[in-house]
Design an enzyme around this catalytic site. Sequence first.
Site, PDB file in Angstrom:
ATOM      1  CG  ASP A   1      -7.087  -9.492   6.774  1.00  0.00           C
ATOM      2  OD1 ASP A   1      -7.922 -10.383   7.005  1.00  0.00           O
ATOM      3  OD2 ASP A   1      -7.067  -8.389   7.369  1.00  0.00           O
TER       4      ASP A   1
ATOM      5  CG  ASP B   1      -4.063   0.800  -6.147  1.00  0.00           C
ATOM      6  OD1 ASP B   1      -3.440  -0.106  -6.730  1.00  0.00           O
ATOM      7  OD2 ASP B   1      -3.773   2.011  -6.287  1.00  0.00           O
TER       8      ASP B   1
ATOM      9  CG  ASP C   1     -12.937  -9.587   5.199  1.00  0.00           C
ATOM     10  OD1 ASP C   1     -12.406 -10.703   5.382  1.00  0.00           O
ATOM     11  OD2 ASP C   1     -13.431  -8.899   6.122  1.00  0.00           O
TER      12      ASP C   1
ATOM     13  CE  LYS D   1       0.026   1.445  -3.842  1.00  0.00           C
ATOM     14  NZ  LYS D   1      -1.046   1.936  -4.739  1.00  0.00           N
TER      15      LYS D   1
ATOM     16  CE1 TYR E   1      -2.290  -8.940   8.469  1.00  0.00           C
ATOM     17  CE2 TYR E   1      -3.084 -10.483  10.111  1.00  0.00           C
ATOM     18  CZ  TYR E   1      -3.335  -9.592   9.098  1.00  0.00           C
ATOM     19  OH  TYR E   1      -4.625  -9.352   8.711  1.00  0.00           O
TER      20      TYR E   1
END
Length: 365
Positions: free
Chosen positions: A247, A223, A251, A191, A142
């Site tokens: 982020d 994942d 959600d 990851k 970001y």
Amino acid sequence: MHKNIAVIPGDGIGPEIIRQALLVLSAVAEKFGHSFTFTEVDMGGCAIDKWGEPLPDAMLEKCLASDSVLLGAVGGEKWNSVPGHLRPEKGLLKLRAGMGVYSNNRPAKIWPQLASASPLKASIVAQGIDFIIVRELIGGIYFGKRKTETVAGEMVAVDELTYTESEIERIGRIGFETARKRNKKLCSVEKSNVLDSSRLWKKVMHRLAEEYPDVALSDMLVDNCAMQIVKNPAQFDVIVTENMFGDILSDEASMITGSIGMIPSSSLGHSTCGLYEPIHGSAPDIAGRDIANPIGTVLSAAMMLRYSFNLEKEAEAIEQAVSKVLDRGFRTADIMPQEQDEAEGCQLVGCSLMGEKIIEALRED
Ligand code: IPM
Ligand code: MG
């Protein structure tokens, strides 16, 4: 207690949900003998329209001078074509970075009254959903260098993902401390099978684990985590992860609890001045129609009372009022059961009536 709260209504449904949260805060002030002053701050698309940029420095200053900041939501269709560095979301990123709030806490907890609103099978929901995502908020991709240029006749876009050891360590500590106050299970999500930044992340987490022997640390690839959140959410207590993974996963985590409209968040750094916001966006498609769910914002205000002002019983009073209103069957459209048999005893209400019902419940006893 007197506190000065900077309030950012923002765009879309932002002003509507903020209005309800402020009414709830005023009712709390009245009930418990506090006084809150609200200072309005322009940020997002509305600030672009008014000032030509999403968060003018003077607006950021107002936030920094406050005891805490309450935010609705920013962004919308109208500003989708402005240059990247002027987008409404840039205002939010500038605010987070300017306030130094590196630690974003997003609870994923199912309200028993809304269990049927979860898209997961009842057998999975029955095992319980109650975990927290601790998201690093002011680093990573970001805030990395970015550019778009033409190379050898085609467009090339670059977004850099950087993490320093100290950035990982400070959020890692929040993860461990948060787990320590709960069920002492921390899952570090990265990851590391692909990214260097994730390999460093994992290394730092394991170094820190030695200082927190009472917390069980596990590692999970992002994942796989996305899969586990829908397959077996009961396994999680606290997840700690970097900015973009947080982020995305937050959600997903909110949705399995029924509605993203219910989820509050807190963002803190080294001071008690925090940033509190629902995790949903500005939902321009339903703006101005008084149908948005104000609960995520109302619960964010409760988090502000708890974490920035140390007003635990006031925070609980808000949470209990929300719970009562759900018990009584009041539902905004996003949490209204679709099936007729489940909708029995439920009443569809708009944003302002939901706010009124919460205040009514708050004033009881
Ligand atoms: C969130 C939002 C923001 C983010 C956007 C609006 C910049 O999605 O708070 O999760 O990506 O952090
Ligand atoms: Mg998001």
